[in-house]
Design a protein around this motif. Structure first.
Motif, PDB file in Angstrom:
ATOM      1  N   PHE A   1       0.858  -1.179   0.000  1.00  0.00           N
ATOM      2  CA  PHE A   1       0.000   0.000   0.000  1.00  0.00           C
ATOM      3  C   PHE A   1       0.897   1.232   0.000  1.00  0.00           C
ATOM      4  CE2 PHE A   1      -2.641  -3.251   1.957  1.00  0.00           C
ATOM      5  CZ  PHE A   1      -3.808  -3.114   1.232  1.00  0.00           C
ATOM      6  N   THR A   2       0.694   2.110  -0.958  1.00  0.00           N
ATOM      7  CA  THR A   2       1.444   3.354  -1.020  1.00  0.00           C
ATOM      8  C   THR A   2       0.464   4.515  -1.050  1.00  0.00           C
ATOM      9  OG1 THR A   2       1.526   3.415  -3.437  1.00  0.00           O
ATOM     10  CG2 THR A   2       3.311   2.252  -2.312  1.00  0.00           C
ATOM     11  N   GLY A   3       0.957   5.681  -0.731  1.00  0.00           N
ATOM     12  CA  GLY A   3       0.115   6.864  -0.775  1.00  0.00           C
ATOM     13  C   GLY A   3       0.698   7.970   0.064  1.00  0.00           C
ATOM     14  N   PRO A   4       0.051   9.111   0.063  1.00  0.00           N
ATOM     15  CA  PRO A   4       0.568  10.274   0.785  1.00  0.00           C
ATOM     16  C   PRO A   4       0.436  10.115   2.298  1.00  0.00           C
ATOM     17  CG  PRO A   4      -1.614  10.744  -0.062  1.00  0.00           C
ATOM     18  CD  PRO A   4      -1.224   9.395  -0.605  1.00  0.00           C
ATOM     19  N   ASN A   5       1.173  10.945   3.016  1.00  0.00           N
ATOM     20  CA  ASN A   5       1.003  11.001   4.473  1.00  0.00           C
ATOM     21  C   ASN A   5      -0.450  11.319   4.778  1.00  0.00           C
ATOM     22  OD1 ASN A   5       3.733  10.617   4.736  1.00  0.00           O
ATOM     23  ND2 ASN A   5       4.205  12.759   5.139  1.00  0.00           N
TER      24      ASN A   5
ATOM     25  N   GLY B   1      -2.904   9.236   4.420  1.00  0.00           N
ATOM     26  CA  GLY B   1      -3.789   8.525   3.504  1.00  0.00           C
ATOM     27  C   GLY B   1      -4.491   7.320   4.093  1.00  0.00           C
TER      28      GLY B   1
ATOM     29  N   LYS C   1      -2.788   4.460   5.430  1.00  0.00           N
ATOM     30  CA  LYS C   1      -2.015   3.220   5.329  1.00  0.00           C
ATOM     31  C   LYS C   1      -1.760   2.580   6.698  1.00  0.00           C
ATOM     32  CE  LYS C   1       1.377   5.392   3.422  1.00  0.00           C
ATOM     33  NZ  LYS C   1       0.874   6.771   3.407  1.00  0.00           N
TER      34      LYS C   1
END
Length: 83
Positions: free
Chosen positions: A36-40, A42, A44
């Motif tokens: 799982f990736t994404g912005p702070n 987000g 996760k």
């Protein structure tokens, strides 16, 4: 197999309800690596904590090998092999 069904997580803040996760559903087959990736901010880490049993989702279910483990704590999940 790990399955997340309609996972939601919300918190109350002075500004009102903040929705961290909204209707997250995913099936993770055995022996598969999912990233799982994404912005702070987000969601996760919140998602990982829900899978581990550190926090309970506001709604939705966590299913592991056909068993609903949503209400199990971190120790009970660890005994099933989730860490």
């Amino acid at each position: 197999m790990l399955e997340l069904q309609h996972i939601c997580f919300s918190v109350n803040t002075p500004e009102g309800v903040q929705h961290i996760l909204k209707d997250v559903s995913i099936v993770i087959p055995d022996n598969k690596l999912i990233v799982f990736t994404g912005p702070n901010g987000g969601g996760k880490t919140t998602l990982a904590k829900i899978i581990m049993g550190l926090v309970q989702p506001t709604s939705g279910k966590v299913i592991f090998n056909g068993q609903d483990i949503t209400e199990l704590n971190i120790t009970e999940r660890a005994k099933l092999g989730i860490s």
